[in-house]
Design a protein around this motif. Structure first.
Motif, mmCIF file in Angstrom:
data_model
loop_
_atom_site.group_PDB
_atom_site.id
_atom_site.type_symbol
_atom_site.label_atom_id
_atom_site.label_comp_id
_atom_site.label_asym_id
_atom_site.label_seq_id
_atom_site.Cartn_x
_atom_site.Cartn_y
_atom_site.Cartn_z
ATOM 1 N N SER A 13 0.842 -1.188 0.000
ATOM 2 C CA SER A 13 0.000 0.000 0.000
ATOM 3 C C SER A 13 0.884 1.247 0.000
ATOM 4 O O SER A 13 1.777 1.387 0.841
ATOM 5 C CB SER A 13 -0.913 0.014 1.226
ATOM 6 N N VAL A 14 0.629 2.146 -0.965
ATOM 7 C CA VAL A 14 1.412 3.375 -1.085
ATOM 8 C C VAL A 14 0.452 4.566 -1.005
ATOM 9 O O VAL A 14 -0.479 4.678 -1.811
ATOM 10 C CB VAL A 14 2.196 3.420 -2.408
ATOM 11 N N LEU A 15 0.662 5.454 -0.046
ATOM 12 C CA LEU A 15 -0.188 6.622 0.146
ATOM 13 C C LEU A 15 0.458 7.854 -0.483
ATOM 14 O O LEU A 15 1.644 8.114 -0.274
ATOM 15 C CB LEU A 15 -0.432 6.877 1.629
ATOM 16 N N THR A 16 -0.326 8.594 -1.262
ATOM 17 C CA THR A 16 0.136 9.848 -1.849
ATOM 18 C C THR A 16 -0.943 10.910 -1.675
ATOM 19 O O THR A 16 -2.134 10.590 -1.625
ATOM 20 C CB THR A 16 0.461 9.689 -3.349
ATOM 21 N N ASP A 17 -0.529 12.167 -1.572
ATOM 22 C CA ASP A 17 -1.449 13.283 -1.354
ATOM 23 C C ASP A 17 -1.422 14.234 -2.542
ATOM 24 O O ASP A 17 -0.351 14.596 -3.032
ATOM 25 C CB ASP A 17 -1.083 14.046 -0.076
ATOM 26 N N LEU A 18 -2.621 14.651 -2.981
ATOM 27 C CA LEU A 18 -2.769 15.605 -4.070
ATOM 28 C C LEU A 18 -3.661 16.747 -3.619
ATOM 29 O O LEU A 18 -4.532 16.569 -2.752
ATOM 30 C CB LEU A 18 -3.395 14.945 -5.303
ATOM 31 N N SER A 19 -3.458 17.925 -4.211
ATOM 32 C CA SER A 19 -4.307 19.082 -3.945
ATOM 33 C C SER A 19 -4.816 19.621 -5.277
ATOM 34 O O SER A 19 -4.020 19.895 -6.184
ATOM 35 C CB SER A 19 -3.515 20.173 -3.201
ATOM 36 N N VAL A 20 -6.150 19.752 -5.409
ATOM 37 C CA VAL A 20 -6.747 20.209 -6.662
ATOM 38 C C VAL A 20 -7.736 21.335 -6.380
ATOM 39 O O VAL A 20 -8.221 21.496 -5.251
ATOM 40 C CB VAL A 20 -7.472 19.057 -7.398
ATOM 41 N N GLU A 21 -8.026 22.126 -7.411
ATOM 42 C CA GLU A 21 -9.040 23.169 -7.287
ATOM 43 C C GLU A 21 -10.414 22.525 -7.072
ATOM 44 O O GLU A 21 -10.717 21.480 -7.659
ATOM 45 C CB GLU A 21 -9.071 24.026 -8.552
ATOM 46 N N ARG A 22 -11.230 23.166 -6.246
ATOM 47 C CA ARG A 22 -12.558 22.623 -5.936
ATOM 48 C C ARG A 22 -13.543 22.996 -7.046
ATOM 49 O O ARG A 22 -14.450 23.799 -6.866
ATOM 50 C CB ARG A 22 -13.024 23.148 -4.576
ATOM 51 N N GLN A 23 -13.347 22.344 -8.197
ATOM 52 C CA GLN A 23 -14.235 22.583 -9.328
ATOM 53 C C GLN A 23 -14.033 21.469 -10.355
ATOM 54 O O GLN A 23 -12.952 20.903 -10.478
ATOM 55 C CB GLN A 23 -13.924 23.934 -9.990
ATOM 56 N N GLY A 24 -15.107 21.137 -11.091
ATOM 57 C CA GLY A 24 -15.019 20.210 -12.210
ATOM 58 C C GLY A 24 -14.595 18.808 -11.838
ATOM 59 O O GLY A 24 -14.915 18.283 -10.769
ATOM 60 N N GLY A 25 -13.849 18.175 -12.745
ATOM 61 C CA GLY A 25 -13.386 16.816 -12.553
ATOM 62 C C GLY A 25 -11.932 16.668 -12.973
ATOM 63 O O GLY A 25 -11.362 17.548 -13.627
ATOM 64 N N TYR A 26 -11.334 15.534 -12.599
ATOM 65 C CA TYR A 26 -9.916 15.322 -12.866
ATOM 66 C C TYR A 26 -9.668 13.870 -13.261
ATOM 67 O O TYR A 26 -10.400 12.959 -12.863
ATOM 68 C CB TYR A 26 -9.077 15.674 -11.630
ATOM 69 N N ARG A 27 -8.602 13.688 -14.046
ATOM 70 C CA ARG A 27 -8.109 12.366 -14.381
ATOM 71 C C ARG A 27 -6.869 12.111 -13.533
ATOM 72 O O ARG A 27 -5.910 12.882 -13.565
ATOM 73 C CB ARG A 27 -7.767 12.282 -15.873
ATOM 74 N N ILE A 28 -6.902 11.050 -12.756
ATOM 75 C CA ILE A 28 -5.803 10.702 -11.874
ATOM 76 C C ILE A 28 -4.993 9.585 -12.527
ATOM 77 O O ILE A 28 -5.497 8.487 -12.735
ATOM 78 C CB ILE A 28 -6.306 10.260 -10.485
ATOM 79 N N GLU A 29 -3.742 9.882 -12.845
ATOM 80 C CA GLU A 29 -2.868 8.909 -13.489
ATOM 81 C C GLU A 29 -1.811 8.438 -12.495
ATOM 82 O O GLU A 29 -1.188 9.252 -11.810
ATOM 83 C CB GLU A 29 -2.181 9.516 -14.715
ATOM 84 N N THR A 30 -1.636 7.128 -12.431
ATOM 85 C CA THR A 30 -0.631 6.523 -11.562
ATOM 86 C C THR A 30 0.343 5.735 -12.425
ATOM 87 O O THR A 30 -0.066 4.860 -13.189
ATOM 88 C CB THR A 30 -1.290 5.587 -10.528
ATOM 89 N N ILE A 31 1.622 6.058 -12.310
ATOM 90 C CA ILE A 31 2.655 5.399 -13.102
ATOM 91 C C ILE A 31 3.663 4.773 -12.147
ATOM 92 O O ILE A 31 4.117 5.413 -11.194
ATOM 93 C CB ILE A 31 3.366 6.384 -14.049
ATOM 94 N N VAL A 32 4.007 3.505 -12.403
ATOM 95 C CA VAL A 32 4.942 2.764 -11.559
ATOM 96 C C VAL A 32 6.262 2.601 -12.316
ATOM 97 O O VAL A 32 6.269 2.172 -13.472
ATOM 98 C CB VAL A 32 4.379 1.379 -11.181
ATOM 99 N N TYR A 33 7.361 2.963 -11.642
ATOM 100 C CA TYR A 33 8.689 2.832 -12.222
ATOM 101 C C TYR A 33 9.512 1.842 -11.401
ATOM 102 O O TYR A 33 9.399 1.792 -10.169
ATOM 103 C CB TYR A 33 9.417 4.172 -12.232
ATOM 104 N N GLU A 34 10.332 1.073 -12.103
ATOM 105 C CA GLU A 34 11.316 0.208 -11.456
ATOM 106 C C GLU A 34 12.676 0.495 -12.067
ATOM 107 O O GLU A 34 12.882 0.319 -13.270
ATOM 108 C CB GLU A 34 10.961 -1.265 -11.631
ATOM 109 N N ASP A 35 13.589 0.983 -11.227
ATOM 110 C CA ASP A 35 14.910 1.392 -11.711
ATOM 111 C C ASP A 35 14.810 2.400 -12.854
ATOM 112 O O ASP A 35 15.593 2.367 -13.806
ATOM 113 C CB ASP A 35 15.716 0.177 -12.162
#
Length: 346
Positions: free
Chosen positions: A114-136
């Motif tokens: 489990s990996v926790l991350t925090d984001l802050s966005v404007e309180r309006q509309g909608g958003y696309r949340i992209e998660t990318i995993v890197y190894e080395d």
């Protein structure tokens, strides 16, 4: 004599090759070691979509703070230097709103992380949340999900369980703002105005301010207004505080009801007072329910999402080469012997 020379050359060549074959394992540590099964196994990382979540941690005002719980599933050998990149992209404009990197380190064993991350966005509309995993440094997995209705989140400063009661499920058309006009002398009318307030929480709430104002329908001029404090309201109860507004007779009015807490507007409603017999106005209060929603997580671990080459799950191998060098030396010795024998026979 030539045969003796050939035998001598052949014997010397065999000795040199055998010595080289025996010396190589000593010069290269680990050549003859048994391979480490854990290190030789490839590592596989992918996103566990069904358990990845997005939570709203706070809504300070114009922004909303989100916490993403991303679940990584690992199997096989060790995954080295794993890093998560999480991006919030405005669904309408496509602009990057926020971006964070989270180092996971090395991941070993067959398990979920489990990996926790925090984001802050404007309180309006909608958003696309992209998660990318890197190894080395290499991208090995990618997932996307959407959130919508961010504007529906209530700021912390305006969070209250007290709101206007709109009787939406009632078969009768019960107004939220009730107006009872009474004509007086000097072409003036008194409007007896009441507003229905409900506490839909589990504890007592209130200590809010109710502001009422009569706004002339044609000109939008405010003819009268009042303010009154509303004390605590028991959970699940509705109260109807009211006041009297005196306005010029013969006009139509909108009755604006504004609910405030600590100077911040937390809810509004509208009513009407038709005092002009030749023209009738309606409240025309249109309310469209908007809810904060998180969409499904789309795992794209095995394919690139940007038209690039197909994404492959990162494979990591380790350990020594085993008997690979020794086998090569044996093959070389056999070839040399065969060549020498052919030369002798010739």
């Amino acid at each position: 004599m030539p045969d003796v020379q050939r035998e001598t050359i052949l014997t010397g060549g065999m000795v040199v090759l055998v010595v080289a074959m025996l010396a190589t394992p000593l010069a290269v540590p680990g050549v003859l070691d048994e391979p480490d099964d854990e290190n030789v196994r490839p590592s596989y990382l992918h996103l566990q979509t069904e358990d990845s979540t997005i939570n709203v941690t706070s809504v300070p005002g114009r922004t909303a703070n989100l916490q993403l719980d991303t679940r990584l599933v690992h199997s096989g050998g060790p995954a080295r230097n794993v890093t998560l990149e999480v991006r919030a992209i405005d669904a309408e404009s496509g602009l990057l709103e926020d971006q964070v990197y989270e180092s996971v380190g090395n991941v070993t064993g067959d398990r979920s992380v489990s990996v926790l991350t925090d984001l802050s966005v404007e309180r309006q509309g909608g958003y696309r949340i992209e998660t990318i995993v890197y190894e080395d440094g290499d991208r090995v997995a990618r997932g996307t999900r959407t959130i919508s209705g961010v504007q529906a989140l209530t700021p912390d400063y305006a969070d209250s369980t007290v709101a206007f009661e709109r009787y939406e499920n009632s078969p009768a058309e019960i107004p939220t703002i009730a107006v009872d006009p009474t004509t007086t002398s000097d072409n003036r009318s008194e409007l007896s105005v009441t507003a229905a307030l409900t506490n839909d929480g589990d504890t007592e709430a209130g200590d809010v301010t109710l502001r009422l104002r009569a706004r002339q329908a044609e000109s939008n001029l405010v003819a009268a207004q009042s303010r009154q404090e509303v004390g605590s309201i028991r959970p699940g109860r509705t109260v109807e505080p009211g006041t009297t507004l005196t306005v010029p007779d013969g006009y139509n009015y909108y009755i604006d009801a504004i609910l405030l807490r600590d100077g911040v507007v937390i809810d509004t409603a509208i009513g009407v007072a038709n005092l002009d017999p030749t023209r009738v106005v309606e409240a025309n209060e249109t309310r469209r329910a908007v809810e904060f929603d998180t969409g499904d997580f789309d795992d794209e671990s095995t394919s690139g999402g940007d038209g690039s080459r197909a994404e492959e799950t990162r494979t990591t191998t380790g350990g020594g080469p085993g008997f690979g060098v020794g086998l090569a030396l044996v093959a070389l010795l056999a070839t040399a012997l065969l060549t020498a024998r052919r030369q002798i026979n010739d």
